[in-house]
Design an enzyme around this catalytic site. Sequence first.
Site, PDB file in Angstrom:
ATOM      1  N   LYS A 112       0.819  -1.220   0.000  1.00  0.00           N
ATOM      2  CA  LYS A 112       0.000   0.000   0.000  1.00  0.00           C
ATOM      3  C   LYS A 112       0.844   1.258   0.000  1.00  0.00           C
ATOM      4  O   LYS A 112       0.455   2.263  -0.597  1.00  0.00           O
ATOM      5  CB  LYS A 112      -0.951   0.005   1.204  1.00  0.00           C
ATOM      6  CG  LYS A 112      -2.116  -0.950   1.048  1.00  0.00           C
ATOM      7  CD  LYS A 112      -3.213  -0.642   2.061  1.00  0.00           C
ATOM      8  CE  LYS A 112      -4.378  -1.599   1.911  1.00  0.00           C
ATOM      9  NZ  LYS A 112      -5.320  -1.499   3.053  1.00  0.00           N
ATOM     10  N   LYS A 195      -8.210 -10.421  -9.702  1.00  0.00           N
ATOM     11  CA  LYS A 195      -9.281 -10.495  -8.712  1.00  0.00           C
ATOM     12  C   LYS A 195     -10.405  -9.518  -9.046  1.00  0.00           C
ATOM     13  O   LYS A 195     -10.127  -8.410  -9.522  1.00  0.00           O
ATOM     14  CB  LYS A 195      -8.719 -10.120  -7.326  1.00  0.00           C
ATOM     15  CG  LYS A 195      -8.741 -11.272  -6.327  1.00  0.00           C
ATOM     16  CD  LYS A 195      -8.064 -10.887  -5.036  1.00  0.00           C
ATOM     17  CE  LYS A 195      -9.046 -10.738  -3.897  1.00  0.00           C
ATOM     18  NZ  LYS A 195      -8.380 -10.740  -2.582  1.00  0.00           N
ATOM     19  N   LYS A 198     -13.311  -3.497  -6.816  1.00  0.00           N
ATOM     20  CA  LYS A 198     -14.078  -2.273  -7.036  1.00  0.00           C
ATOM     21  C   LYS A 198     -13.240  -1.221  -7.745  1.00  0.00           C
ATOM     22  O   LYS A 198     -13.773  -0.258  -8.277  1.00  0.00           O
ATOM     23  CB  LYS A 198     -14.610  -1.728  -5.724  1.00  0.00           C
ATOM     24  CG  LYS A 198     -13.502  -1.347  -4.774  1.00  0.00           C
ATOM     25  CD  LYS A 198     -13.932  -0.237  -3.843  1.00  0.00           C
ATOM     26  CE  LYS A 198     -12.698   0.313  -3.153  1.00  0.00           C
ATOM     27  NZ  LYS A 198     -12.796   1.685  -2.763  1.00  0.00           N
TER      28      LYS A 198
END
Length: 331
Positions: A112, A195, A198
């Site tokens: 991240k 995957k 969103k």
Amino acid sequence: MADRVFSGIQPTSGIHLGNYLGAIRNWVTMQESYDCIYCIVDLHALTVVHDAREMLSNTREVAAALLASGIDPKRSVLFVQSNVAAHTQLAWIFNCITPMGWLNKMTQFKEKAGKDREGAVTGLFDYPVLMAADILAYRATHVPVGDDQKQHLELARNIAGMFNRKFAVDYFTLPEPMILGEATRVMSLRDGTKKMSKSDPSEQSRLNLVDDADTIAQKIRRAKSDSLPGVTYDPASRPEASNLLTIYAALSNRPRAEVEVELESSPFSDFKSRLADLAVAKLSPIAAEMRRISADPGYIDQILREGAERADAIAAPILREVEGLVGFLRP
Ligand code: TRP
């Protein structure tokens, strides 16, 4: 001590089939065999969401998705993390016994933070400590997690052990991971190697939990397929067919192997229309319920308020005991 399940979900908008089959559906099933505590982790989301309106609407959207999917707020405790003070208070205590070296090993932080480690916010680095506090504030025994959170759960176990050793007590039992059943990995409808997410720019890549019947059927009809005969499970050479087959098995609550036998000589187009019918039958009632619940934010807030009271009633006494164990004066 009785078994107690704790799990958390981030308040993000655009809850999709991957979230549903990967986590939410299992949360619903677990209510039958465990005392469950389900937490919408807004404190964790604050590491990335810095917009008050977005935070609020995401929190209500996730609550609506959970309720529509069958989380029963009478049976389980459903609440918002920031509403219960014990999470941050216990996190601070854990901060003071967790070596930075442990956090430096967390792969999710590295992913991240990316290249800009110096610019990453402190909360992102400290995220796993707060997650340990979430779990241990309830002295939970079982934590359902997906693959991506296993390392964080391992850290929570290490923090529990460190606390017990440092303060020479046997206070925290180490929480056990519960590996979620089949179909935990739902892939994109446009690219079976990625995957379902969103953040994929293509709406066609995912089935949102709020999609209506027509949208669901249309997305499945347009899902990427291949021109090999039949529908078989072979993720390496047929990622899209394998993904659709996995979704089909999961939505029909049948083992994949059984479904494979049935579909091996089915033309792809027939399979797609069966999958579309099945997905519409299973998902459109959830979507309708979600829209109904979302229309009444007062109802959602009331449920979350009651959930927070019940969560606090469990966590506050545990926090008091922990504070006693570390030697905080309680005049
Ligand atoms: N980090 C988890 C995720 O992103 C969410 C989470 C927060 C959680 N606290 C938790 C999961 C405690 C399990 C237990 O998926």
